[in-house]
Design a protein around this motif. Structure first.
Motif, short mmCIF file in Angstrom:
data_model
loop_
_atom_site.label_atom_id
_atom_site.label_comp_id
_atom_site.label_asym_id
_atom_site.label_seq_id
_atom_site.Cartn_x
_atom_site.Cartn_y
_atom_site.Cartn_z
N GLN A 128 26.99 135.81 -21.01
CA GLN A 128 25.85 135.03 -20.51
C GLN A 128 25.05 134.56 -21.73
OE1 GLN A 128 22.33 136.98 -18.57
NE2 GLN A 128 23.13 135.95 -16.75
N TYR A 165 30.07 127.82 -18.35
CA TYR A 165 29.56 128.37 -17.09
C TYR A 165 28.08 128.02 -16.90
CZ TYR A 165 33.64 131.53 -16.54
OH TYR A 165 34.89 132.06 -16.38
N ALA A 166 27.29 128.22 -17.98
CA ALA A 166 25.85 127.96 -17.88
C ALA A 166 25.57 126.50 -17.59
CB ALA A 166 25.16 128.39 -19.18
N ARG A 179 27.67 124.47 -16.03
CA ARG A 179 28.08 124.23 -14.64
C ARG A 179 26.94 124.64 -13.70
NH1 ARG A 179 33.36 126.45 -11.16
NH2 ARG A 179 32.28 126.47 -9.15
N HIS A 180 26.29 125.75 -14.02
CA HIS A 180 25.13 126.17 -13.22
C HIS A 180 24.06 125.08 -13.25
CE1 HIS A 180 22.45 128.89 -11.19
NE2 HIS A 180 21.59 128.88 -12.19
N GLU A 184 24.94 122.27 -10.90
CA GLU A 184 24.63 122.55 -9.49
C GLU A 184 23.14 122.38 -9.21
OE1 GLU A 184 26.22 126.45 -8.95
OE2 GLU A 184 28.30 125.76 -8.94
N ARG A 185 22.30 122.74 -10.17
CA ARG A 185 20.86 122.54 -10.00
C ARG A 185 20.53 121.05 -9.91
NH1 ARG A 185 17.23 126.37 -10.63
NH2 ARG A 185 17.81 128.44 -11.35
N TYR A 187 33.42 132.30 -11.97
CA TYR A 187 32.07 131.75 -11.94
C TYR A 187 31.32 132.20 -10.68
CZ TYR A 187 28.23 128.47 -11.45
OH TYR A 187 26.99 127.93 -11.26
N ARG A 188 31.97 132.05 -9.52
CA ARG A 188 31.29 132.35 -8.26
C ARG A 188 31.08 133.84 -8.07
NH1 ARG A 188 33.97 131.70 -4.24
NH2 ARG A 188 36.03 131.11 -5.06
N TYR A 220 29.85 135.33 -12.83
CA TYR A 220 28.81 134.69 -13.65
C TYR A 220 27.58 134.34 -12.82
CZ TYR A 220 26.26 131.83 -16.86
OH TYR A 220 25.26 131.35 -17.66
N ALA A 221 27.75 133.75 -11.64
CA ALA A 221 26.60 133.30 -10.85
C ALA A 221 25.72 134.46 -10.40
CB ALA A 221 27.09 132.52 -9.63
N TYR A 239 22.71 136.95 -13.89
CA TYR A 239 21.30 136.91 -14.26
C TYR A 239 20.44 137.63 -13.23
CZ TYR A 239 16.69 135.16 -15.53
OH TYR A 239 15.37 135.07 -15.88
#
Length: 517
Positions: A353, A393-394, A396-397, A400-401, A492-493, A496-497, A500
């Motif tokens: 992360q 990954y970060a 990609r997050h 989505e935002r 990721y799902r 990683y998601a 945090y």
């Protein structure tokens, strides 16, 4: 008109570039002057003498004219893009009073708390009191007023680096709307200085008289003074056309001009951006920054210390790779790419992360980096690949935002910045996002974006859409590999998601323990 060129000045944290482009976006000539990134008189500080940037611009320009295809007489306009958020204090004569405070400086002025009065009551009711307090603590002007009151009392002009360099070029106290990214009372939605009743005037101590006149992107900031023209090797009276900050220009130079195309900036700060004609706060109460297209916005999500992590890895763990690269005459990244190329997607269960530097709201100021999943199969090469995967990954997050905020799916990826030169990083990006990852045709996307602003500003192209079609082109394309896409999507799902949210209480405890210690 076809034979005319534009000169883009691109001033970063470690170097300044002078790059000549033609009206088709072809890089005609370029020169780069490196300098020490910053001095750090105290831990966490990052300062630089403003003259360093000016001298580097001048040296780069003089060197670019020594190249056979570069002709000063064919330059129709100049544009400027710089690092964002670095501030300069000037006296009444326009002379620097102290070193510039850079964007990566970590000094703060604690104890200011929430904004007093009705605004403060509102922020408390909305649950953003901590965010406002962090804004006030981070504002450089508040630190200067508290810690260097004599300097602040003599500060007649408080400018971003872009404004200081524009002054050196034109003699005018002006700056581009597109460069206003930082802790000043700027109304991001209306792209002008905030109304006198806005809460930002109560959050920071800077006053309207200390700030520059703002000029829209694509309009003249002024003309080169005889002194500036001589220093740059150009004719006097050439127009300086307002561009934007380096990230905004990078988005434009990558050819991302609509909400369905995202530009990933693989630089010191990793970013994902789209361009929108409408204002959207991807993270509530954190603004959408001005785009390098007039009246447009960048829906930006940042990963602080993004591809800086590659430099961190090389310095802390990559001595062997640095030595091997030096003996072979290769960049260290090329050696590292070879070592990680055959590691399977997912790094054999290693997950990173990339919050090596905390954010303001999401991630919050308590955030820390984390690496989980170590086992005896892992090597330094696994850790390096985990950095590349973690950044993807970060981002990609962030995608989505942005999609939730704009209600606009992202269908295309353009990837720019130093990290985009890694084929491994590009393939990981394509696989994590499940979309083709496209490189712009030139590495210098930020300078190209500034050049597009100049080209439109002097009529080499009638509008931005025409200029982008003519001056930006797709280079290499990395197609997603279905098996890798499936692996990354599950990781990721399912992992990683959730990291945090699960780690946040532990980060907060670490922060409390560090303060107590």
């Amino acid at each position: 008109m076809r034979d005319q060129h534009v000169l883009a000045l691109d001033v970063g944290t470690q170097s300044a570039r002078a790059i000549v482009f033609d009206a088709r976006g072809r890089l005609v000539a370029s020169a780069q002057t490196a300098f020490e990134p910053y001095q750090s008189p105290h831990p966490g500080w990052a300062e630089q003498a403003p003259e360093v940037y000016w001298d580097a611009i001048c040296e780069s320009c003089q060197r670019v004219w020594a190249q056979p295809e570069a002709h000063p007489g064919r330059i129709a306009a100049v544009s400027l893009t710089t690092q964002r958020g670095s501030v300069v204090c000037l006296d009444a004569q326009g002379q620097p009073l102290r070193p510039a405070i850079l964007w990566l400086d970590k000094r703060m002025q604690p104890g200011l708390g929430n904004v007093p009065g009705p605004w403060g009551w509102l922020f408390r009711a909305l649950g953003v009191e901590e965010t406002i307090a962090q804004f006030r603590a981070d504002a450089e002007c508040n630190w200067l007023a508290a810690q260097e009151p004599d300097t602040w009392a003599r500060t007649r002009h408080f400018l971003f680096l872009s404004g200081y360099l524009s002054l050196r070029l034109t003699g005018q106290i002006r700056d581009s709307v597109g460069c206003q990214v930082g802790y000043v009372p700027f109304d991001y939605q209306r792209q002008r200085w905030a109304h006198r009743m806005d809460w930002k005037w109560r959050a920071v101590c800077v006053r309207a008289a200390q700030l520059p006149e703002l000029v829209p992107v694509g309009k003249p900031l002024g003309r080169l003074t005889p002194e500036a023209a001589a220093a740059l090797g150009l004719r006097a009276d050439l127009p300086l056309i307002a561009a934007a900050g380096d990230k905004a220009c990078e988005v434009l130079g990558s050819g991302a001009l609509s909400p369905d195309t995202a530009c990933l900036g693989y630089g010191t700060t990793a970013t994902i951006n789209t361009v929108s004609p409408r204002y959207h706060e991807v993270i509530r109460y954190l603004p959408a920054y001005p785009a390098a297209v007039p009246g447009h916005f960048n829906t930006e999500v940042q990963i602080f210390r993004g591809f800086w992590m590659v430099s961190w890895f090389k310095e802390e763990f990559g001595a062997a790779e640095r030595a091997l690269a030096a003996s072979a005459g290769l960049p260290t990244e090329a050696v590292l790419d070879d070592q990680v190329r055959d590691i399977a997607p997912g790094c054999d269960g290693l997950m990173l992360q990339p919050y090596w530097s905390p954010g303001v709201r999401e991630p919050g100021p308590e955030a820390r980096g984390a690496i989980i999943g170590f086992s005896d199969v892992h090597t330094r090469a696994h850790l390096y690949r985990a950095i590349l995967e973690g950044l993807a990954y970060a981002l990609r997050h962030g995608r989505e935002r942005i999609e939730r905020s704009t209600r606009q799916p992202i269908h295309r990826l353009r990837v720019a910045g130093g990290g985009s030169q890694s084929d491994v990083a590009m393939q990981i990006t394509a696989d994590v996002f499940g979309l083709p990852a496209e490189r712009p045709h030139v590495y210098e996307a930020s300078a190209l974006g500034a050049a597009i602003c100049a080209a439109v500003g002097v009529g080499l192209h009638p509008d931005y859409r025409t200029a982008v079609r003519a001056m930006t082109h797709v280079g290499d394309v990395f197609e997603p590999e279905p098996a890798s896409v499936a692996t990354y999507d599950e990781l990721y799902r399912r992992v990683y998601a959730r990291m945090y949210r699960r780690m946040r209480p532990l980060y907060r405890q670490l922060a409390r323990t560090a303060v107590a210690g």
